[in-house]
Design a protein around this motif. Structure first.
Motif, mmCIF file in Angstrom:
data_model
loop_
_atom_site.group_PDB
_atom_site.id
_atom_site.type_symbol
_atom_site.label_atom_id
_atom_site.label_comp_id
_atom_site.label_asym_id
_atom_site.label_seq_id
_atom_site.Cartn_x
_atom_site.Cartn_y
_atom_site.Cartn_z
ATOM 1 N N PRO A 154 -4.082 3.197 -0.022
ATOM 2 C CA PRO A 154 -3.914 3.730 -0.943
ATOM 3 C C PRO A 154 -4.020 3.232 -1.932
ATOM 4 O O PRO A 154 -4.723 2.222 -2.454
ATOM 5 C CB PRO A 154 -2.261 4.147 -0.881
ATOM 6 N N GLY A 155 -4.498 4.321 -3.169
ATOM 7 C CA GLY A 155 -4.488 4.202 -4.470
ATOM 8 C C GLY A 155 -3.693 4.158 -5.523
ATOM 9 O O GLY A 155 -2.778 4.100 -4.659
ATOM 10 N N PRO A 164 -0.662 9.202 1.544
ATOM 11 C CA PRO A 164 -1.766 8.988 1.259
ATOM 12 C C PRO A 164 -2.700 10.455 0.712
ATOM 13 O O PRO A 164 -2.054 11.922 0.682
ATOM 14 C CB PRO A 164 -2.291 8.580 2.212
HETATM 15 N N1 URA Z 1 -8.347 6.714 -0.600
HETATM 16 C C1 URA Z 1 -8.066 6.292 0.416
HETATM 17 O O1 URA Z 1 -9.153 5.596 0.605
HETATM 18 N N2 URA Z 1 -6.297 6.538 1.069
HETATM 19 C C2 URA Z 1 -6.009 7.447 0.251
HETATM 20 O O2 URA Z 1 -4.801 6.671 0.189
HETATM 21 C C3 URA Z 1 -6.255 7.490 -1.140
HETATM 22 C C4 URA Z 1 -7.571 7.029 -1.758
#
Ligand code: URA
Length: 296
Positions: A154-155, A164
């Protein structure tokens, strides 16, 4: 853009500069309502070790407070450059990566549906990323999807919302899916890691190894026909390859999902990379068409 801050500057910053410096170092989220003075905790620890009473007590397993106390410069100014952490500290709370991975394996294997697996992930204490994350980001979408997409971690926005791909790269991902006729709700989306690495740093090999049993069980419980790995971390992990994403994208492998089923797994450039490098979108389009063909 702010001017780069050198080590020399660091102890003489005004508050705004100090905040900018922290942000640039990756400390871009408040993780508690109240500030925690870790210097006091370290001092208390030293006093207790010396047999003196101390007021503050440390959290179980030490966490960051178990790291060596920061040296205080003469004059009592707060030092802003942390000492290096001992190897292995900081990402595992109590176990070795091997023990934590085994514990993740056992918990994942015991989960017989997605709700159980979500609960197991939320309770898992073997990966310290959980400590700095605001939310566990498990997965979203159709639990019987024929197509599953797996990102890295997650970012900031995903960490805030607990879902996500809801930030800028998520918007691009939704558009990419629409281009081959899928709504976001029809597919399933998850990540290799359910917790945001601070400052969006790259996950460590140990963090990935510890959490991998959960994402593999996730895929087993859904049983898709096709899995798309978004970016190098997901591709290397799920395709069990050392090659980078430039070589892996567009290639296909079979992946066993438990004893009974098999998925076709492929890799694509990560949407965040495509946002930074739009000229690669044509390769992504090519990869998406191959996915659509595999599913048709
Ligand atoms: N990048 C990722 O790899 N996953 C996410 O959920 C958001 C950004």
């Amino acid at each position: 853009m702010s001017k780069p801050i050198t080590d020399f500057d660091v102890n003489n910053l005004d508050p705004l500069q100090a905040l900018i410096w922290q942000f640039e170092m990756g400390a871009d989220e408040a993780i508690a309502d109240e500030p925690l003075d870790r210097f006091k905790a370290s001092e208390s620890l030293s006093r207790q070790a010396a047999g003196q009473p101390g007021r503050a007590s440390l959290p179980p397993n030490g966490g960051a407070a178990a790291r060596p106390a920061m040296p205080r410069p003469a004059g009592g100014a707060t030092p802003m450059t942390p000492p290096p952490m001992p190897p292995g500290a900081g990402f595992l709370l109590s176990d070795t990566p091997h023990e934590a991975r085994q514990s993740a394996r056992d918990l994942a294997a015991a989960a017989t549906n997605l709700a159980d697996l979500k609960e197991a992930v939320e309770k898992f204490e073997g990966c310290a990323l959980k400590k700095s994350a605001s939310n566990t980001v498990f997965g979203v979408g159709n639990p019987e999807a024929r197509l599953v997409l797996v990102g890295e971690a997650p970012g900031a926005e995903e960490d805030r919302q607990g879902e996500p791909f809801v930030g800028p790269s998520g918007k691009l991902l939704d558009a990419m899916l629409r281009s081959i006729g899928f709504a976001r709700e029809e597919v399933y989306i998850t990540n290799i890691l359910p917790w945001r690495p601070p400052g969006n740093r790259q996950p460590t090999t140990a963090e990935i190894a510890v959490c991998e049993p959960f994402v593999r069980r996730h895929l087993e419980l859904i049983g898709p026909k096709v899995v798309i790995c978004l970016g190098g971390s997901a591709a290397k992990t799920l395709m069990e390859e050392d090659r980078g994403i430039t070589r892996l994208r567009g290639t296909w492998k079979e992946m066993a999902l438990g004893a009974a089923s098999v998925a076709d797994v492929t890799a694509m450039f990560h949407p965040a990379y495509l946002l930074r490098t739009p000229e690669q979108k044509r390769m992504a389009w090519r990869d998406l068409r191959a996915v659509a063909q595999k599913l048709s």
